[in-house]
Design an enzyme around this catalytic site. Sequence first.
Site, PDB file in Angstrom:
ATOM      1  CG  ASP A 205      10.898   0.013  -0.397  1.00  0.00           C
ATOM      2  OD1 ASP A 205       9.760  -0.099  -0.881  1.00  0.00           O
ATOM      3  OD2 ASP A 205      11.333   1.077   0.070  1.00  0.00           O
ATOM      4  CD  GLU A 244       8.666  -0.262  -4.954  1.00  0.00           C
ATOM      5  OE1 GLU A 244       7.600   0.383  -4.983  1.00  0.00           O
ATOM      6  OE2 GLU A 244       9.473  -0.181  -4.006  1.00  0.00           O
TER       7      GLU A 244
END
Length: 553
Positions: A205, A244
């Site tokens: 993330d 990401e």
Amino acid sequence: MRLTYTSDVWWKNAVVYCLDVETFKDGNGDGVGDFRGLTQQIDYLAGLGVTCLWLMPFFPTPNRDDGYDITDFYSIDPRLGTLGDFVEFMRTAHDRGLRVIADLVVNHTSDQHPWFKESRSSRDSPLRDWYVWSDKAEPDDPSMVVFPDKENSIWQWDKGSRQYYLHSFYKHQPDLNVANPEVRDEITRILGFWMELGLSGFRVDAVPFLIENVDPKLPDPHAFLQDLRAFMTRRKGGSILLGEVNVPYPDLVRYFGDGLGDEVTMCFDFISMQKAWLSLARQDARPLAEALRERPEPPQDCQWAMFLRNHDELTLDKLTDEEREEVFRAFGPEKDMQIFGRGLRRRLPPMLGGDLRRIKMAYSLLFSLPGTPVIFYGEEIGMGENLEEEGRIAVRTPMQWSRDGGFSPAEPVRAIPEGPFAPDRVNVADQKRDTASLLRWFQLLVERYRECPELAWGTYTVLDAGHDAVFAHRCDADGASVVVAHNLCDTAVDAELTLPGLEGQQLTDLLEDGTIEVVEDGRVTVALGPHGCRWLRASPPEVAPEDASVKFQ
């Protein structure tokens, strides 16, 4: 290409399916999805053709950010089951040939995590340096605020210890200090723990926030990613980090590990995604074509992850203000459809007006783009969003299994959408029985994608199709070629392609019956209906199309 070769680097042509355990299937009748329910649907996912499941956070949480605010990295949220349930799920997934990756959310913790409680208890706490503290709230650049609708600073005053702590996201999510070797060691232990339970990797993330907002005591932030990747490879060869990383291409290449490919294994292609939506809005392929022509090649054995929608907002932050407004006008003209001033909180089918022809073309485009396709649960049946839900939760509604919902016999954890995308109109059970359904189309796309390793492994060339509405490209690998064309407009078009090296070969349509001969000068005309799509395998007349991609010894 030899299957034995492509299977060694499985992620390069995987089919990744992202799901939220909480909203996928309730297995104990309490209204909340759980691992028992998910396990009972493994055969559905395997039948769809999925090869890798990506699980959104399933850890204990106060649930102020849909599970991304974590209080224990070594356990399961009690609402979702137990570690025993998780192990049973993993065993069943592996039995059906599915790999599993999970969200790695270690940029921050919940402010209720025991680490932070101890850190804020005293300036002399042994865990004080596990988070980022400062006497002054600086630098405090408003442009660094990720959620401008909720926060106006990335620093929060702590009354007890009388210092500010850094929070790149919400104030209840204090940033971990990755410059601290103890923190880096703990993150490594988290990876090792879940890999021992069967995970094949992690979706990392907010990677730039993880390594860039740290104390300058860390000389090279990218060394941390290198250490993580090396650790994972030692523990389990073939494990991956899916990053990401929403930054411009020139900056993004560094996250792969420059030319070495020793950091993040796969990176999401946010640039092509955003340009694809601009192309869909304009019914003009040129923005997408331009992005792919500019996209750098990843290092060997690394890969781009391709998507059109995911679990977050559909961010349009890399478009110009004028381009973003074009996409807003086309796909989210109402204010409650937009979020953060930079994106949309809608799913793809409603954005395309429920036009099945256009929806099928868009997903065909996704699966054929050079890279590994990543899909969000419910996309395969055309689920819609629920704009009554707050923020990004609008697209995270319960999976629609049957006409009455089929998610749970109890009141579901979130409201199910009403209207044209309600379960009585959009569900798995009905589409399984309909050969023309979106679900069956997805199964065909997955099957053809897996049969065409050139799409993910090959060298791609964006072609001039002679019409601005047509996006056409070819992928070549080991002497085999696949040519793909998509018509983004609502009128029939003839694409005029030139295919050097394929003179005298025939192009066999992989989505429907039909062949096209490539004439001696390499020219070919490909007829495309309104929002039509063609996947064409090149083969000499004496070679069967299904054998054209196989390299014989």
